[in-house]
Design an enzyme around this catalytic site. Structure first.
Site, short mmCIF file in Angstrom:
data_model
loop_
_atom_site.label_atom_id
_atom_site.label_comp_id
_atom_site.label_asym_id
_atom_site.label_seq_id
_atom_site.Cartn_x
_atom_site.Cartn_y
_atom_site.Cartn_z
N PRO A 236 34.02 42.00 38.89
CA PRO A 236 33.89 40.91 37.79
C PRO A 236 32.51 40.02 37.96
O PRO A 236 32.36 39.25 37.32
CB PRO A 236 34.99 39.95 37.98
N ASP A 259 25.25 48.03 32.32
CA ASP A 259 25.05 47.16 31.04
C ASP A 259 24.89 45.53 31.63
O ASP A 259 25.16 45.23 32.61
CB ASP A 259 26.12 47.52 30.10
N LYS A 281 24.76 46.20 25.68
CA LYS A 281 26.21 46.08 25.47
C LYS A 281 26.52 44.27 25.40
O LYS A 281 27.60 43.92 25.66
CB LYS A 281 27.20 46.71 26.54
N GLY A 312 31.00 47.00 34.41
CA GLY A 312 31.53 45.54 34.71
C GLY A 312 33.18 45.75 34.89
O GLY A 312 33.73 46.51 34.05
N GLY A 313 33.86 44.96 35.83
CA GLY A 313 35.17 45.22 36.03
C GLY A 313 35.70 46.55 36.24
O GLY A 313 35.19 47.32 37.39
N ASP A 314 36.43 47.02 35.81
CA ASP A 314 37.13 48.37 35.77
C ASP A 314 36.69 49.37 34.72
O ASP A 314 36.70 48.87 33.48
CB ASP A 314 38.66 48.57 35.94
N ALA A 343 38.64 42.17 35.15
CA ALA A 343 38.28 40.85 34.79
C ALA A 343 39.73 39.95 34.97
O ALA A 343 39.76 38.84 35.58
CB ALA A 343 37.87 40.46 33.41
N MET A 395 37.18 39.70 25.86
CA MET A 395 36.64 39.54 24.60
C MET A 395 37.06 38.84 23.40
O MET A 395 36.92 39.12 22.31
CB MET A 395 36.27 40.89 24.05
N GLY A 424 34.01 34.41 35.97
CA GLY A 424 35.20 34.43 37.07
C GLY A 424 34.33 35.31 38.12
O GLY A 424 33.75 36.25 38.18
N1 SAH Z 1 35.93 46.87 32.15
C1 SAH Z 1 35.68 45.45 32.11
C2 SAH Z 1 35.97 44.65 30.78
C3 SAH Z 1 35.10 44.85 29.74
S1 SAH Z 1 34.97 44.11 28.35
C4 SAH Z 1 36.88 44.91 33.05
O1 SAH Z 1 37.71 45.61 33.48
O2 SAH Z 1 36.76 43.81 33.35
C5 SAH Z 1 34.21 42.46 28.46
C6 SAH Z 1 35.18 41.52 28.64
O3 SAH Z 1 35.71 41.44 29.78
C7 SAH Z 1 34.34 40.22 28.27
O4 SAH Z 1 34.01 39.76 27.18
C8 SAH Z 1 35.14 39.28 29.04
O5 SAH Z 1 36.45 38.97 28.32
C9 SAH Z 1 35.69 40.25 30.23
N2 SAH Z 1 35.09 39.73 31.39
C10 SAH Z 1 34.47 40.72 32.31
N3 SAH Z 1 34.08 39.97 33.64
C11 SAH Z 1 34.31 38.78 33.34
C12 SAH Z 1 33.94 37.67 34.19
N4 SAH Z 1 33.22 37.99 35.22
N5 SAH Z 1 34.52 36.64 33.74
C13 SAH Z 1 35.26 36.31 32.46
N6 SAH Z 1 35.40 37.33 31.88
C14 SAH Z 1 35.01 38.54 32.17
#
Ligand code: SAH
Length: 481
Positions: A236, A259, A281, A312-314, A343, A395, A424
């Site tokens: 995140p 991205d 993105k 970002g995230g997974d 996230a 999102m 976060g």
């Molecule tokens: N693959 C990512 C999600 C991508 S979609 C994952 O697994 O987290 C993008 C959305 O993820 C953002 O619009 C938001 O809703 C969320 N997101 C990702 N990182 C975040 C963060 N650090 N804080 C809050 N929302 C986050």
């Protein structure tokens, strides 16, 4: 003038050696763990045994000699002994062991007593056959342990397997490539590349194929190699929350496609000479359309690059990782996937909100709040508007009015708690808490922008003030010094 004690770390071969351990307590047990599998025999000489040692005696893995150590008996044992540890709290026994060992030139370590010892044991990071020994020459065991912790985190868990694989291939490679310089170049390319990653993953066949390909290339004098794509989750935003695998691949990639969800602090940890390609993105103005991103990944992999697709995230949670993987596999490009903290998990931890709780949430559901072109949301409301469940919305900021309206229309009360977490885990993280009835206004009042994660459910009531967790690993900048 006296010379200060100084130490030379050596790797001692013990497979033909009997080791003697005087003492049978906890410390002795610790030393036995160090010696097991490394010595021909281990003889423990003690009055009583720690249960762990008793078990080893039962299993026949160590020999036990009961009684107090006497000089003449000790003198008789020393000629067959190659290494001694004394770990007793009997000062006279420790002195005696040290004295006899020195007289017979047998290396001896009296635990916690460097004066009586001819060697001390280093802190070890063990990925046998690869081992890292750390010594501060007795200056600070705490420092040695801290260093060990840091190195432990840097070395892949299965590095030993990869090293064993390389060892098994040495003879073959020697016959195949008699020129030593060429062999060395092949090994260097091996550890830099995909074949090594395969060996680390225990995929020996793939590693061998990779090695063979490197040999053929070396013979042809060419540079071409098989490309790969690594779909890696960056978490995140907090770099401390990267996985060790992500960090390693970031250090090995030729190119990084990333991205806007990937924070600059994370990109800082990418190998310096890797090419960075921003593929955008941000909502509604993609810098590169998805099809172009996929084409770019394919193009680069087919050129032989090791391409890191950092997300970002997974990568497999609302990250289109599935689509990217599909296209690449269809074109026979090898793909590796490394998960990241999504996230939902990251924001929940960073904001101190549990996602499930025995009192109020037996399930947790993740949905996308990304609206269709006409502004409507393609969600099954009856299964979201439920008690006993947490709903996490990715999102969801643009459609927050519609989201909160629909959840209420389908049965959740206006007081139902909601938290909105902005960025976060990042330094500028913010969290706004309200209810289905108020949250649309609240986020506007607080001026929250994307990216935010919306957490809906009674778990929000259990929110606690938590501190940010940080790791002991050096930052990229510190590590460069
Ligand atoms: N693959 C990512 C999600 C991508 S979609 C994952 O697994 O987290 C993008 C959305 O993820 C953002 O619009 C938001 O809703 C969320 N997101 C990702 N990182 C975040 C963060 N650090 N804080 C809050 N929302 C986050």
């Amino acid at each position: 003038m006296t010379i200060q004690a100084s130490y030379l770390p050596l790797s001692l071969r013990l497979d033909q050696t009997q080791a003697l351990l005087v003492g049978g307590g906890q410390v002795a047990a610790h030393k036995v763990r160090l010696l097991l599998g490394r010595c021909k025999t281990i003889l423990i000489w003690a009055e009583a045994l720690h249960p762990e040692l008793e078990e080893l005696v039962k299993q026949g893995r160590v020999i036990f000699r009961q009684g107090r150590v006497e000089e003449t008996e000790l003198e008789a044992v020393l000629p067959q002994t190659g290494l001694i540890f004394a770990a007793t709290d009997d000062e006279a026994v420790n002195q005696l062991v040290s004295h006899c060992a020195h007289a017979h030139h047998v290396p001896v370590c009296v635990v916690d007593n460097p004066k009586l010892s001819s060697f001390i044991t280093p802190a070890l990071v063990d990925r046998s056959p690869v081992q890292v020994a750390i010594t501060t020459g007795g200056a600070s065991p705490v420092l040695a342990r801290r260093l060990r912790q840091q190195i432990e985190a840097l070395l892949p868990a299965r590095m030993g397997e990869a090293a064993s694989f390389m060892q098994r291939q040495r003879e073959w490679l020697k016959k195949r490539l008699p020129d030593m310089k060429m062999r060395q170049r092949v090994w260097e390319a091996f550890v830099d590349g995909a074949a090594y990653e395969a060996a680390l993953a225990g995929e020996d066949n793939r590693a061998k194929e990779g090695l063979e390909r490197l040999v053929e290339q070396a013979e042809e004098g060419g540079q071409a190699r098989q490309g790969e794509v690594w779909l890696v989750g960056a978490g995140p935003g907090n770099p401390d929350w990267l996985t060790l695998a992500a960090l390693r691949l970031m250090q090995n990639a030729d190119t990084v496609l990333y991205d806007n969800l990937v924070a600059p602090e994370i990109l800082d940890r990418v190998r310096r000479d890797a090419e960075r390609v921003y593929v955008g993105k941000k909502k509604s103005h993609h810098t590169l359309p998805q099809s172009e991103i996929e084409a770019e990944l394919l193009r680069r992999a087919q050129r032989g690059e090791r391409v890191l697709r950092l997300k970002g995230g997974d990568p497999f949670v609302f990250g289109r990782g599935g689509e990217e993987m599909e296209g690449l596999l269809a074109a026979n490009v090898p793909v590796r996937v490394v998960p990241g903290i999504t996230a939902a998990n990251g924001c929940a931890a960073a904001a101190g909100i549990p996602l499930t709780h025995r009192e109020c949430a037996q399930s947790c559901i993740m949905v996308t709040g990304h609206a269709r072109a006409d502004g409507s949301l393609n969600l099954h409301w009856p299964s979201l508007a439920r008690h006993g469940q947490t709903v996490v919305i990715y999102m969801g900021l643009t459609a927050i009015d519609e989201l909160t309206r629909q959840l209420q229309a389908h049965g959740l009360p206006a007081e139902w708690p909601v938290a909105v977490v902005y960025k976060g885990s990042c330094a500028d993280q913010r969290c706004v808490v309200g209810s289905l009835g108020t949250i649309s206004r609240d986020v506007k009042d607080h001026g929250l922008k994307s990216p935010v994660l919306i957490i809906v459910g009674e778990v929000v009531r259990y929110r606690g003030e938590v501190m940010q967790a940080v790791s002991a690993l050096p930052t990229a900048k510190e590590a460069d010094k």
